[in-house]
Design a protein around this motif. Structure first.
Motif, PDB file in Angstrom:
ATOM      1  N   VAL A  19       0.845  -1.206   0.000  1.00  0.00           N
ATOM      2  CA  VAL A  19       0.000   0.000   0.000  1.00  0.00           C
ATOM      3  C   VAL A  19       0.873   1.247   0.000  1.00  0.00           C
ATOM      4  O   VAL A  19       0.607   2.215  -0.725  1.00  0.00           O
ATOM      5  N   VAL A  20       1.930   1.196   0.820  1.00  0.00           N
ATOM      6  CA  VAL A  20       2.839   2.359   0.876  1.00  0.00           C
ATOM      7  C   VAL A  20       3.452   2.623  -0.495  1.00  0.00           C
ATOM      8  O   VAL A  20       3.502   3.763  -0.968  1.00  0.00           O
ATOM      9  N   ILE A  21       3.876   1.531  -1.137  1.00  0.00           N
ATOM     10  CA  ILE A  21       4.476   1.698  -2.464  1.00  0.00           C
ATOM     11  C   ILE A  21       3.447   2.249  -3.454  1.00  0.00           C
ATOM     12  O   ILE A  21       3.739   3.143  -4.252  1.00  0.00           O
ATOM     13  N   ALA A  22       2.225   1.692  -3.369  1.00  0.00           N
ATOM     14  CA  ALA A  22       1.165   2.182  -4.262  1.00  0.00           C
ATOM     15  C   ALA A  22       0.867   3.647  -4.006  1.00  0.00           C
ATOM     16  O   ALA A  22       0.725   4.451  -4.956  1.00  0.00           O
ATOM     17  N   LEU A  23       0.798   4.006  -2.717  1.00  0.00           N
ATOM     18  CA  LEU A  23       0.548   5.409  -2.370  1.00  0.00           C
ATOM     19  C   LEU A  23       1.688   6.298  -2.873  1.00  0.00           C
ATOM     20  O   LEU A  23       1.463   7.388  -3.409  1.00  0.00           O
ATOM     21  N   TYR A  24       2.894   5.799  -2.676  1.00  0.00           N
ATOM     22  CA  TYR A  24       4.064   6.555  -3.138  1.00  0.00           C
ATOM     23  C   TYR A  24       3.994   6.760  -4.656  1.00  0.00           C
ATOM     24  O   TYR A  24       4.248   7.844  -5.167  1.00  0.00           O
ATOM     25  N   TYR A  25       3.612   5.673  -5.329  1.00  0.00           N
ATOM     26  CA  TYR A  25       3.503   5.763  -6.779  1.00  0.00           C
ATOM     27  C   TYR A  25       2.465   6.814  -7.179  1.00  0.00           C
ATOM     28  O   TYR A  25       2.706   7.659  -8.050  1.00  0.00           O
ATOM     29  N   ALA A  26       1.313   6.730  -6.479  1.00  0.00           N
ATOM     30  CA  ALA A  26       0.218   7.636  -6.848  1.00  0.00           C
ATOM     31  C   ALA A  26       0.498   9.077  -6.434  1.00  0.00           C
ATOM     32  O   ALA A  26       0.197  10.020  -7.173  1.00  0.00           O
ATOM     33  N   ALA A  27       1.090   9.227  -5.244  1.00  0.00           N
ATOM     34  CA  ALA A  27       1.230  10.587  -4.697  1.00  0.00           C
ATOM     35  C   ALA A  27       2.520  11.271  -5.118  1.00  0.00           C
ATOM     36  O   ALA A  27       2.587  12.498  -5.167  1.00  0.00           O
ATOM     37  N   VAL A  28       3.544  10.481  -5.400  1.00  0.00           N
ATOM     38  CA  VAL A  28       4.849  11.098  -5.709  1.00  0.00           C
ATOM     39  C   VAL A  28       5.284  10.808  -7.144  1.00  0.00           C
ATOM     40  O   VAL A  28       5.596  11.723  -7.913  1.00  0.00           O
ATOM     41  N   PHE A  29       5.289   9.521  -7.459  1.00  0.00           N
ATOM     42  CA  PHE A  29       5.912   9.147  -8.725  1.00  0.00           C
ATOM     43  C   PHE A  29       5.107   9.620  -9.940  1.00  0.00           C
ATOM     44  O   PHE A  29       5.669  10.175 -10.883  1.00  0.00           O
ATOM     45  N   ARG A  30       3.794   9.398  -9.873  1.00  0.00           N
ATOM     46  CA  ARG A  30       2.969   9.823 -11.021  1.00  0.00           C
ATOM     47  C   ARG A  30       3.006  11.337 -11.229  1.00  0.00           C
ATOM     48  O   ARG A  30       3.208  11.799 -12.358  1.00  0.00           O
ATOM     49  N   PRO A  31       2.799  12.122 -10.159  1.00  0.00           N
ATOM     50  CA  PRO A  31       2.923  13.573 -10.354  1.00  0.00           C
ATOM     51  C   PRO A  31       4.281  13.990 -10.908  1.00  0.00           C
ATOM     52  O   PRO A  31       4.367  14.893 -11.736  1.00  0.00           O
ATOM     53  N   LEU A  32       5.325  13.267 -10.444  1.00  0.00           N
ATOM     54  CA  LEU A  32       6.655  13.586 -10.967  1.00  0.00           C
ATOM     55  C   LEU A  32       6.735  13.293 -12.460  1.00  0.00           C
ATOM     56  O   LEU A  32       7.300  14.076 -13.238  1.00  0.00           O
ATOM     57  N   THR A  33       6.156  12.145 -12.837  1.00  0.00           N
ATOM     58  CA  THR A  33       6.159  11.778 -14.254  1.00  0.00           C
ATOM     59  C   THR A  33       5.404  12.824 -15.073  1.00  0.00           C
ATOM     60  O   THR A  33       5.854  13.230 -16.151  1.00  0.00           O
ATOM     61  N   GLU A  34       4.262  13.248 -14.513  1.00  0.00           N
ATOM     62  CA  GLU A  34       3.470  14.259 -15.235  1.00  0.00           C
ATOM     63  C   GLU A  34       4.240  15.576 -15.328  1.00  0.00           C
ATOM     64  O   GLU A  34       4.240  16.248 -16.364  1.00  0.00           O
ATOM     65  N   LYS A  35       4.919  15.912 -14.222  1.00  0.00           N
ATOM     66  CA  LYS A  35       5.704  17.155 -14.228  1.00  0.00           C
ATOM     67  C   LYS A  35       6.826  17.051 -15.266  1.00  0.00           C
ATOM     68  O   LYS A  35       7.119  18.009 -15.987  1.00  0.00           O
ATOM     69  N   GLU A  36       7.427  15.862 -15.320  1.00  0.00           N
ATOM     70  CA  GLU A  36       8.506  15.651 -16.282  1.00  0.00           C
ATOM     71  C   GLU A  36       7.980  15.822 -17.705  1.00  0.00           C
ATOM     72  O   GLU A  36       8.601  16.476 -18.540  1.00  0.00           O
ATOM     73  N   GLN A  37       6.789  15.216 -17.949  1.00  0.00           N
ATOM     74  CA  GLN A  37       6.184  15.359 -19.269  1.00  0.00           C
ATOM     75  C   GLN A  37       5.861  16.822 -19.570  1.00  0.00           C
ATOM     76  O   GLN A  37       6.042  17.301 -20.688  1.00  0.00           O
ATOM     77  N   ALA A  38       5.382  17.497 -18.503  1.00  0.00           N
ATOM     78  CA  ALA A  38       5.007  18.905 -18.691  1.00  0.00           C
ATOM     79  C   ALA A  38       6.213  19.785 -18.992  1.00  0.00           C
ATOM     80  O   ALA A  38       6.081  20.836 -19.603  1.00  0.00           O
ATOM     81  N   GLN A  39       7.384  19.326 -18.549  1.00  0.00           N
ATOM     82  CA  GLN A  39       8.599  20.129 -18.784  1.00  0.00           C
ATOM     83  C   GLN A  39       9.016  20.097 -20.250  1.00  0.00           C
ATOM     84  O   GLN A  39       9.710  20.989 -20.713  1.00  0.00           O
ATOM     85  N   ILE A  40       8.605  19.036 -20.930  1.00  0.00           N
ATOM     86  CA  ILE A  40       9.106  18.844 -22.291  1.00  0.00           C
ATOM     87  C   ILE A  40       8.620  19.960 -23.205  1.00  0.00           C
ATOM     88  O   ILE A  40       9.383  20.498 -23.999  1.00  0.00           O
ATOM     89  N   LYS A  41       7.324  20.349 -23.037  1.00  0.00           N
ATOM     90  CA  LYS A  41       6.749  21.362 -23.935  1.00  0.00           C
ATOM     91  C   LYS A  41       7.448  22.709 -23.820  1.00  0.00           C
ATOM     92  O   LYS A  41       7.901  23.248 -24.836  1.00  0.00           O
ATOM     93  N   PRO A  42       7.530  23.263 -22.585  1.00  0.00           N
ATOM     94  CA  PRO A  42       8.229  24.551 -22.496  1.00  0.00           C
ATOM     95  C   PRO A  42       9.672  24.465 -22.935  1.00  0.00           C
ATOM     96  O   PRO A  42      10.216  25.421 -23.519  1.00  0.00           O
ATOM     97  N   PHE A  43      10.272  23.303 -22.694  1.00  0.00           N
ATOM     98  CA  PHE A  43      11.655  23.119 -23.101  1.00  0.00           C
ATOM     99  C   PHE A  43      11.773  23.224 -24.622  1.00  0.00           C
ATOM    100  O   PHE A  43      12.622  23.945 -25.147  1.00  0.00           O
ATOM    101  N   GLU A  44      10.874  22.514 -25.308  1.00  0.00           N
ATOM    102  CA  GLU A  44      10.898  22.554 -26.772  1.00  0.00           C
ATOM    103  C   GLU A  44      10.540  23.953 -27.277  1.00  0.00           C
ATOM    104  O   GLU A  44      11.093  24.422 -28.272  1.00  0.00           O
ATOM    105  N   LEU A  45       9.603  24.599 -26.573  1.00  0.00           N
ATOM    106  CA  LEU A  45       9.184  25.943 -26.976  1.00  0.00           C
ATOM    107  C   LEU A  45      10.353  26.919 -26.897  1.00  0.00           C
ATOM    108  O   LEU A  45      10.615  27.680 -27.845  1.00  0.00           O
ATOM    109  N   VAL A  46      11.060  26.848 -25.775  1.00  0.00           N
ATOM    110  CA  VAL A  46      12.203  27.761 -25.596  1.00  0.00           C
ATOM    111  C   VAL A  46      13.266  27.470 -26.649  1.00  0.00           C
ATOM    112  O   VAL A  46      13.860  28.385 -27.230  1.00  0.00           O
ATOM    113  N   GLN A  47      13.481  26.173 -26.905  1.00  0.00           N
ATOM    114  CA  GLN A  47      14.468  25.806 -27.927  1.00  0.00           C
ATOM    115  C   GLN A  47      14.061  26.384 -29.280  1.00  0.00           C
ATOM    116  O   GLN A  47      14.890  26.941 -30.012  1.00  0.00           O
ATOM    117  N   ALA A  48      12.757  26.247 -29.601  1.00  0.00           N
ATOM    118  CA  ALA A  48      12.271  26.766 -30.883  1.00  0.00           C
ATOM    119  C   ALA A  48      12.428  28.286 -30.940  1.00  0.00           C
ATOM    120  O   ALA A  48      12.848  28.846 -31.969  1.00  0.00           O
TER     121      ALA A  48
END
Lengths: 285, 593
Positions: A19-48
């Motif tokens: 449960v702890v691992i699942a909670l960690y995944y849901a509360a920490v890891f997934r948001p981090l993954t989403e944040k990482e994905q969200a970083q790609i767009k501004p990164f590409e935008l700035v590069q462009a």
């Protein structure tokens, strides 16, 4: 037996860990993954944006941050120098205070004509005193108001320039002033949204005199006050700064070998506030 | 049983319950190495025997001293039986059934009430395929197991004392030797015969320390406690005042040992061994009786030794007291020798299931640990990437902002420069004209030479020409391409002859050329000249014209090319509108083009 409770404890702890691992995944890891994905767009935008900036601007293409900072600093120095030059020019070509005041006012023909007559008289008197021959065309050539003139306020500047240049000629001791003419002003509007406009006032004068007198005259008109003082030239009140645009000097006659006829075209400058309604002037210098 | 099914706690209590005391060892097995972490002897009296009212206190004391751990316990030898079964030519697939059948026959009990275990021995004597079979009544084993139920710990091993002794001896003496192992306890004596390193015979008889005490009490007519004390403190066998009755009893006990050994030897004549070939190891609580070992050595054909120490561990004295407990630990960890476990079937099954569950749980924990590690690594990686991305975005934005700022500065500079550029251009023209004129005025000329004209190129070509003299060719209007631009013209008249005039001109040109103001100084060709000076001031045939082409007036060019200016303006305007509301001041003024 104790085994059963231990078993339960172990299973429970495994479940809790899961449960702890699942909670960690849901509360920490997934948001981090989403944040990482969200970083790609501004990164590409700035590069462009960087690519675009570098493509359209040869000055910054392929430059590093340090090089850009150097360019930036150099541009700032240039801006400072330009501002200093602008100030120098402003003081050099500034009209006398009365004229400056009139330039900012609504044009009053009566005031102008009074001033024109006054200056014409003063010039004739001065020429008479200095025995300088002035043709009638000269006094008649003082700037005159016409209904077609779109910027009558410029007449003040033109009058001041012509008056100053002619008085300088008289004070320099030329033999005769034979012609004077003011071509139309040239508008050097610096930019489409600049609040000011730079007006060039051409003045064409034809004088006859000795080389020494003509030299004094050119010195008086073209030098700044410090330069005039350095050459010990006469002081001409209200003489604005001017540049020499054209010159044609010819030996006049064999009877008087020292005489030279000079046709010179000067340029005076006025820096005026631009009316908001004024159309963009595309004239070139 | 599978040793891998042992719980991961790795610490166990091996408990040997005697009639007068409980001996316990706290052991562990780490990567095959047996270690003793603690030992404890707890005395037992009438009121604290297993099953009695004082027994829970003993267990509590044991738990307090050595902690709660899974157990290996011994059952009295008399409750079990172990023997060799030879199964020559037996099919390996039917061994279990054969042994089970034999055990049922030997014990006279039903299959369901027996606990048995077996293991193969190396062939010895007349046996070609011997098996060591141990069996016991299930009820008696369960009764022994139930004595430890209040500890609420798993019982992982149950073994007879003799089998435990053999296991301990094998651990102490890995070489295939012959030995007679004797555990002299209070209520009886347990005997194990070890032949060629493997246990081949076990038995017990009811002569022990208690009988010795009884004999002393009878001789001295004192209380039991006193006799017991005298037995443990006085040397009544080889001392100054020996007790003949006790000697007789010990002799009888010794005789029983010899009989057992000789009976066994007589049953195995093929071995061709005698009693002297056997090392006799004496252990157990009563083996420490003063004078006993010395008396036996002096009066026996057998070579008696005490159990010296438990192998490979810090010395525990007396080591023989813990031999059975140590053997139980060896049995638990199955360190060689045939299996002789008397763990009841349901415990075995439970333990097997327990082992499976534990394996499963271990696997689950392993998967969880790997998952946690992967997540931790992933988290670190993502943090690292996000931080890196943020840093790089920050840097890129800084560069971009600086680039935009540079653009704005350029446009600002272009606009500011445009505001003064016309003045600067005129000033440059003025300076060039005055400097050129000054040089001409100051240039030394021969007395019969003079300048007749000085003009800028524009004035020179736009001024109305004078009418030509009679019979002279008219000056035609020049094509625009033939006209000089950005230059001055000076006309010169001299009375010198052509050669000298040219020398004067060359000198003048050479002098003016040194001035950085001019790009080119030369004479003007006839077709480029114009008639602007009256003939009266000229010397016929002595009229020359010079051109002074100036270097480019840099102030005539704008700071930015038109195209670049437009692109920058459009780009900044677009960025200002779309994305960079936070970039600061608005786009600078755009110069008029």
């Amino acid at each position: 037996m104790k085994t059963a409770s231990k078993q339960i404890t172990r299973r429970l702890s495994a479940t809790i860990a899961l449960v702890v691992i699942a909670l960690y995944y849901a509360a920490v890891f997934r948001p981090l993954t989403e944040k990482e994905q969200a970083q790609i767009k501004p990164f590409e935008l700035v590069q462009a944006q960087l690519r675009t900036a570098a493509t359209n601007n040869p000055a910054i293409a392929g430059l590093s941050l340090e090089a850009l900072e150097k360019v930036n600093a150099a541009l700032r120095v240039s801006l400072t120098n330009t501002a200093a030059a602008r100030d120098l020019i402003a003081s050099r070509f500034a009209p006398e205070p009365v004229i400056a005041t009139n330039l900012t006012r609504i044009f009053q023909l009566i005031d102008y004509q009074n001033e024109r007559l006054s200056r014409g008289d003063r010039l004739i008197n001065l020429a008479g005193e200095r025995k300088v021959k002035i043709t009638p065309a000269v006094t008649a050539g003082l700037p005159e108001f016409t209904i077609e003139n779109p910027m009558p306020e410029l007449l003040w500047g033109q009058l001041a320039l012509m008056d100053g240049v002619l008085r300088a000629a008289v004070l320099s001791g030329v033999q005769a002033i034979e012609g004077v003419r003011m071509p139309p002003p040239v508008n050097h509007t610096a930019s489409t949204n600049s609040p000011n406009r730079l007006m060039e006032l051409p003045l064409r004068v034809e004088v006859v005199g000795t080389a020494e007198a003509l030299s004094r005259w050119l010195g008086l008109v073209l030098l700044d006050p410090a330069g005039r003082e350095g050459f010990k030239l006469a002081k001409v009140e209200g003489l604005p700064g001017a540049c020499l645009r054209h010159i044609l000097a010819r030996k006049e006659s064999t009877e008087q070998p020292g005489l030279v006829r000079v046709t010179a075209e000067f340029s005076g400058f006025l820096n005026l506030r631009k009316p908001a309604s004024e159309p963009v002037d595309r004239s070139k210098n | 049983m599978n040793r891998f099914s042992l719980p991961p706690t790795r610490r166990f209590l091996a408990v040997d319950v005697g009639s007068r005391c409980l001996k316990a060892l706290l052991v562990s097995n780490l990567f095959g190495k047996l270690r003793i972490h603690g030992h404890r002897v707890i005395g037992l009296d009438e009121s604290s025997q297993p099953g009695s009212a004082g027994w829970p206190r003993v267990l509590k004391e044991l738990q307090e001293e050595l902690g709660s751990h899974p157990l290996a316990i011994s059952v009295p030898q008399q409750a079990t039986d172990s023997q060799v079964l030879d199964l020559p030519g037996a099919d390996a697939r039917t061994i279990r059934e054969q042994i089970q059948s034999d055990v049922v026959k030997l014990s006279g009990l039903t299959e369901s009430t027996i606990i048995y275990d077996y293991g193969q021995l190396e062939p010895f004597g007349q046996y070609t395929n011997p098996y060591w079979v141990t069996h016991a009544r299930e009820s008696e084993v369960l009764a022994g197991v139930q004595h430890f139920q209040s500890l609420a710990e798993d019982i992982l091993e149950v073994s007879s004392t003799a089998n435990a002794l053999v296991a301990a001896y094998r651990e102490a003496q890995p070489n295939p030797t012959n030995a007679l192992l004797i555990d002299l306890g209070s209520s009886g004596t347990e005997v194990a015969v070890v032949c060629q390193g493997q246990g081949v015979f076990v038995t017990s008889f009811a002569v022990g320390g208690r009988l010795f005490s009884e004999q002393i009490r009878a001789e001295r007519c004192g209380p039991v406690m006193e006799a017991e004390f005298a037995k443990n403190t006085e040397n009544l066998l080889t001392g100054e005042v020996p007790m003949p009755a006790l000697r007789q009893l010990v002799d009888r006990w010794h005789g029983e040992l010899v009989r057992i050994l000789e009976d066994w030897l007589s049953e195995h004549p093929v071995l061709n061994l005698s009693a002297s070939h056997f090392e006799v190891i004496l252990c157990g609580g009563e083996s420490e009786m003063p004078g006993l070992i010395e008396y036996l050595r002096a009066n026996s054909v057998l070579a008696f030794h005490r159990w010296a120490e438990l192998p490979g561990f810090p010395p525990i004295q007396p080591a023989g007291q813990f031999a059975v407990a140590f053997g139980l630990a060896c049995e638990l960890f199955r360190r060689g020798g045939p299996s002789a476990s008397l763990v009841p079937e349901e415990l075995r099954i439970a333990r097997k299931e327990h082992g499976t569950v534990q394996l499963l749980q271990a696997g689950t924990w392993l998967v969880l640990a790997i998952t946690a590690l992967v997540l931790a690594f992933g988290t670190w990686q993502k943090y690292y990437f996000i931080r890196e991305a943020e840093t790089q975005i920050g840097q890129a934005q800084a560069v971009l902002q600086l680039a935009r700022q540079t653009d704005r500065l350029k446009l600002q500079l272009a606009a500011d420069y445009e505001a003064i550029r016309p003045v600067l251009a005129r000033q440059a023209q003025t300076i060039a004209a005055i400097e050129t004129l000054g040089m001409l005025v100051n240039h030394p000329l021969p007395t019969n030479s003079w300048f007749v004209l000085f003009a800028d190129a524009d004035s020179y070509y736009t001024e109305r020409v004078l009418p030509p003299p009679t019979n002279a060719p008219a000056f035609t209007n020049l094509a625009a391409a033939a006209r000089l631009t950005n230059a001055f013209v000076a006309e010169f008249s001299t009375a010198l002859d052509a050669a000298n005039a040219r020398m004067v001109l060359s000198g003048m040109i050479d002098r003016f050329k040194t001035n950085a103001l001019f790009r080119k100084v030369d004479i003007l060709s006839t077709d480029q000249r114009r008639r602007l000076v009256k003939d009266a001031v000229l010397v016929p045939e002595g009229h020359y014209a010079l051109s002074f082409t100036l270097n480019e007036n840099n102030f005539l060019k704008p700071f930015l090319p038109v195209e670049e200016f437009r692109q920058l303006t459009a780009q900044l305007e677009r960025e200002r509108t779309n994305t960079s509301r936070d970039l600061g001041p608005a786009t600078p003024r755009a110069p008029n083009r």
